[in-house]
Design a protein around this motif. Sequence first.
Motif, PDB file in Angstrom:
ATOM      1  N   PHE A  19       0.647  -1.250   0.002  1.00 53.51           N
ATOM      2  CA  PHE A  19       0.032  -0.128  -0.067  1.00 53.51           C
ATOM      3  C   PHE A  19       0.776   1.188   0.008  1.00 53.51           C
ATOM      4  CE2 PHE A  19      -3.504  -2.680   0.990  1.00 53.51           C
ATOM      5  CZ  PHE A  19      -4.545  -1.988   0.939  1.00 53.51           C
ATOM      6  N   ALA A  23       1.102   3.822  -2.959  1.00 50.44           N
ATOM      7  CA  ALA A  23       0.629   5.557  -2.584  1.00 50.44           C
ATOM      8  C   ALA A  23       1.886   6.398  -3.024  1.00 50.44           C
ATOM      9  CB  ALA A  23       0.253   5.574  -1.069  1.00 50.44           C
ATOM     10  N   ASP A  26       1.958   6.791  -6.679  1.00 50.49           N
ATOM     11  CA  ASP A  26       0.479   7.588  -7.193  1.00 50.49           C
ATOM     12  C   ASP A  26       1.109   9.068  -7.162  1.00 50.49           C
ATOM     13  OD1 ASP A  26      -0.942   5.910  -8.709  1.00 50.49           O
ATOM     14  OD2 ASP A  26      -2.068   5.388  -6.904  1.00 50.49           O
ATOM     15  N   VAL A 176      -9.455  -4.422  -1.479  1.00 55.21           N
ATOM     16  CA  VAL A 176      -9.281  -2.871  -1.258  1.00 55.21           C
ATOM     17  C   VAL A 176      -8.269  -2.439  -2.284  1.00 55.21           C
ATOM     18  CG1 VAL A 176      -8.913  -1.764   0.627  1.00 55.21           C
ATOM     19  CG2 VAL A 176     -10.467  -4.000   1.035  1.00 55.21           C
ATOM     20  N   PHE A 177      -6.998  -2.998  -1.923  1.00 50.34           N
ATOM     21  CA  PHE A 177      -5.882  -2.480  -2.471  1.00 50.34           C
ATOM     22  C   PHE A 177      -6.241  -2.318  -4.191  1.00 50.34           C
ATOM     23  CE2 PHE A 177      -2.108  -2.915  -5.232  1.00 50.34           C
ATOM     24  CZ  PHE A 177      -0.828  -2.379  -4.345  1.00 50.34           C
ATOM     25  N   LEU A 180      -8.253   0.824  -4.539  1.00 51.20           N
ATOM     26  CA  LEU A 180      -7.753   1.937  -4.180  1.00 51.20           C
ATOM     27  C   LEU A 180      -6.739   2.533  -5.132  1.00 51.20           C
ATOM     28  CD1 LEU A 180      -6.825   1.813  -0.419  1.00 51.20           C
ATOM     29  CD2 LEU A 180      -8.524   3.528  -1.502  1.00 51.20           C
ATOM     30  N   PHE A 181      -5.854   1.509  -5.727  1.00 47.17           N
ATOM     31  CA  PHE A 181      -5.036   1.843  -6.683  1.00 47.17           C
ATOM     32  C   PHE A 181      -5.331   1.503  -8.088  1.00 47.17           C
ATOM     33  CE2 PHE A 181      -2.996   1.360  -2.513  1.00 47.17           C
ATOM     34  CZ  PHE A 181      -2.262   2.644  -2.491  1.00 47.17           C
ATOM     35  N   ARG A 184      -8.317   4.583  -9.723  1.00 45.85           N
ATOM     36  CA  ARG A 184      -8.278   6.105  -9.370  1.00 45.85           C
ATOM     37  C   ARG A 184      -8.918   6.906 -10.566  1.00 45.85           C
ATOM     38  NH1 ARG A 184      -3.742   8.379  -5.889  1.00 45.85           N
ATOM     39  NH2 ARG A 184      -4.549   7.481  -3.753  1.00 45.85           N
ATOM     40  N   HIS A 192      -1.720   3.075 -14.229  1.00 40.56           N
ATOM     41  CA  HIS A 192      -1.843   2.929 -12.679  1.00 40.56           C
ATOM     42  C   HIS A 192      -0.469   2.798 -12.027  1.00 40.56           C
ATOM     43  CE1 HIS A 192      -5.216   0.820 -14.781  1.00 40.56           C
ATOM     44  NE2 HIS A 192      -5.886   1.366 -13.948  1.00 40.56           N
ATOM     45  N   ARG A 393     -15.306  -1.225  -9.578  1.00 42.72           N
ATOM     46  CA  ARG A 393     -15.014  -1.562  -8.166  1.00 42.72           C
ATOM     47  C   ARG A 393     -15.728  -3.002  -7.904  1.00 42.72           C
ATOM     48  NH1 ARG A 393     -14.817   4.493  -6.363  1.00 42.72           N
ATOM     49  NH2 ARG A 393     -12.774   4.993  -6.884  1.00 42.72           N
TER      50      ARG A 393
END
Lengths: 932, 73
Positions: A19, A23, A26, A176-177, A180-181, A184, A192, A393
């Motif tokens: 994560f 992050a 990004d 979830v990961f 999130l990534f 976006r 990505h 999603r």
Amino acid sequence: MTGGPTVVVLAFGYLALLFVIAAWGDRRAAQGRSLIGSPTVYALSIAVYCTAWTFYGSVGRAAQFGPSFLLIYLGPTLAMLMAPFVIGKMVRIARAQRITSIADFISARYGKSSSLGALVALIALIGITPYIALQLKAITVSHAVLVNYPQAADLPLADERFWTDRSFWVALVLAVFIILFGTRHLDASERHEGMVAAIAFESLVKLAAFLAVGSFTVFVLFNGPADLFAQAGEHPELTRLLSLASVPGGALGWVGMLVLAFLAFLTLPRQFQVLVVENVDERHIKRASWLFPLYLLVINLFVIPIALAGLLLGGGDSDSFVLTLPLSAGLEALPLLVFIGGLSAATGMMIVETIALSTMVSNQLVMPLLLRSERLHLGTRGELAGWLLGIRRVSILGILLLGYLYHALIGETYSLVTIGLVSFAAACQFAPALLIGLYWRGARGRGAALGMSAGFLVWAWTLLIPGFAQSGWLDPGFLERGPWGIAWLRPYALFGLEGWDIYTHSLLWSLVANVGLLVGVSLFTRPSALEQTQAALFTETMPQGLVPASLWQGQTTRGELRALLDRYLGEAASRRVFAAPPPESDEVDDDQPAPAALTLRAEQALAGSLGSASARVLIDSVAGGEAPDLETVLRILDTTSETLEMNRRLEQQSRELARASEELRAANARLRELDRLKDEFVAMVSHELRTPLTSIRAFAEILRDNRALPDEKREHFLDVVVRESQRLSRLIEEILDLARLESGRLTLSPTRLDLAALTRQSVEAVQRLQEDRGVSLEVAIEPETAWVVGDADRLEQVIINLLDNAGKFAADDDPRVLLRLARHKTHYRLAVEDNGPGIAPDERERVFEKFHQIQHRESGESRGRPRGSGLGLPISRGIVAHLGGRLWIEDAAQLDGACLVMELPEAPAEAPASTDAPDGAPPEDRDAGAAP
Amino acid sequence: MNTPRRKERLVALIVLAALLFSPPLVLIASSADGTSRLVPYVFLAWGTLIALMAWLMERRDEEGRGRGRSDGR
């Protein structure tokens, strides 16, 4: 052995690290300082190819089938060698068309067909889900081995509820990961960056972990590779394992597996994602084309040693050797590292594959359905951008749960390798439509759809269903006898083809059906206009962006277009489209028709988010979709390709023309210069001739008109007339000489003569004259005799000319001239020096040109010396050159002025030499020691 | 990939790779008496191809157009 909680904390800690990295990636991307803008990161991200299947399964496969596991990596190596051609082309097209996935690519190639895109997405979903399940299984099994060792890691699933199953939670955390990534941006064609950074990091982790366990096995459990192989050599069955005999299907199976891996590498959705969609810069392919094969080679180095060691040290499940070997040695840290490595391999694959699949599902399956449904049609207002992300999603979650379900239900009965290869074979069904479509303009969407469907059915019959049967879901009897007793339909021996390994067998029949239908149907199908255009764009027989705009005939207003973009992409994105160059000013009325270029931009922006098929549907819905008729398209296409060909030829011709005209220009410049020189020459000659002529005429007139002149005066005038006549004839003689020299018609009568004697003779001839002028002439003739071959009269002319010249340019007060004759190697040199002002080095060659004599003559005149015609030096040089010698100017050795040097070769003893001596090129750099 | 020479070399390398990884040569390597030399052979061929590819891909950058011709040693 290792405490369960430790492992769990470690695993989720590792995911948390991912994560952080994603992050960070990004954030760097948002700042414009991309983490992934390097070819090395690109190569590492491609290494997502190495999944848990590589990490655990390679050793298992090596233990059972010897070197056949290597083929899974040799195929991609072959593919990467072709990457500069094939992948480079795909990257170019994908960028130009805003392609989001392999389904989008194939759909766009065949006329943005939404049904084809949906077909690809469906096949991918069915074919790849087991592969995701395989990763979950690897995580579960490796965890169980780690925790339960030394007890057998049998079946933790049977006595666990799903909420106590770690793989379920891993799937959720990954979901979830990825949400999130991976989601976006709405624009799926945008990269990505954070995800790619995390994937590259994972590639390093799994490589390090595998190398660690490999080194441990070879150098700690054994005393180096030699020891290991020596021990293995004592077991004949292990020796046999390493030969081709243990590869399923032998040589044929070898080729089949190679082709399978080669095609799958290009067509697996996750590989397409990292190779094409996430590519930052086409030039990165160059580095990756060797770095990625190197990665594969390194990660495979220890596979065979580990497999041999595992077999030597007591077996167990060969898929778990990577873990059980360090565990059996009683280590704690290394098994944990291995577990993390396996986790990296598994999660990396799941992340990328899920992103790729979810994009396909949302853009190719769900969106087209939503667009068709009444409820969402254009009448309603409201922003759909949020919807789109929501769909993506949900599909991410759905795909991971589907994978988990597959794993929970039938994962137990498959070995790792089997699932992987079955998925490979499914992905291979995209290869004909993809690769043939890239190079054959005639491939048609209907052929691709039929071929792919047939290939998929054959695949399902020959690999998927038998797999179910072996899992106990079906009665495996039909494998042996065929369904309903029809022997030629047996899945592993279709049409009676027996003795092949199942993958090669399946690949052969599915590709035969696939390619056969693709080619066959294409040959008999008429394409739509759009398909024709797209085919030309993809095969690069037409430059990107040329035709779509000019072909577009549908009409819409700017207002409608803006509303469409606002609705699907949000206002920010639609402002970007309208602001892109050439900027469309906002003041323009929304009722104005939208220009074709703007419509095209709008379609591309929609394609980046929705896929090209849906984008087309939407644009059609506002623009009426009046595509041009087929004839127009065909004409444009044919003209375009002809024009391109013509352009190429024209370009070549114009290059040749440019070269020729360059040469012509140079030649012309030279001619002009020569022409100018000729004019100057004529002017100079006329001037020179007129001067004596004028004085002759003047004196002759005086004599005629004044009969009563005193004799004395008459005598004087007659003298002048005679002298000027002589000068005139001398001048004409010189001009004739020059003309003969230049035309090469100068006749010389060379004889063997003594240059020393000739020089003395010449000096005597001019001595009086020079003394009269007040010039003191010194003579130093060193050799007694100096035999050269020459024309005596002409040579004397040269020597006199040199002396005359030197006399003219010697200093005003106390003019001095020095003549020296010396031997230099096989030549004789006659140097004439004066003490005049000398000649600057860059002037030295020019004084031999007849026209620069004018300045000389003038400068001589200004000093009140007797003038010459100014043709003496060019004539002298011509004569000397004709005699095989040279004439040049250098610094005077003793006096201060110029020094003219004549050099003639020594005559061969007694034999007269040929007259055809080459023209002596004046040497640019003579050695200083030339003058004694 | 800019000059035809490089394209030709790349095509030659691909053909070489296909040849090295195909049965005729693989069978020869495998049928060595006693211990099979297949695995060392594959790794050797693999490494050679990677080295050649690296040479082909990386060399071009620091080299002008004119020199491309003279290094056919």
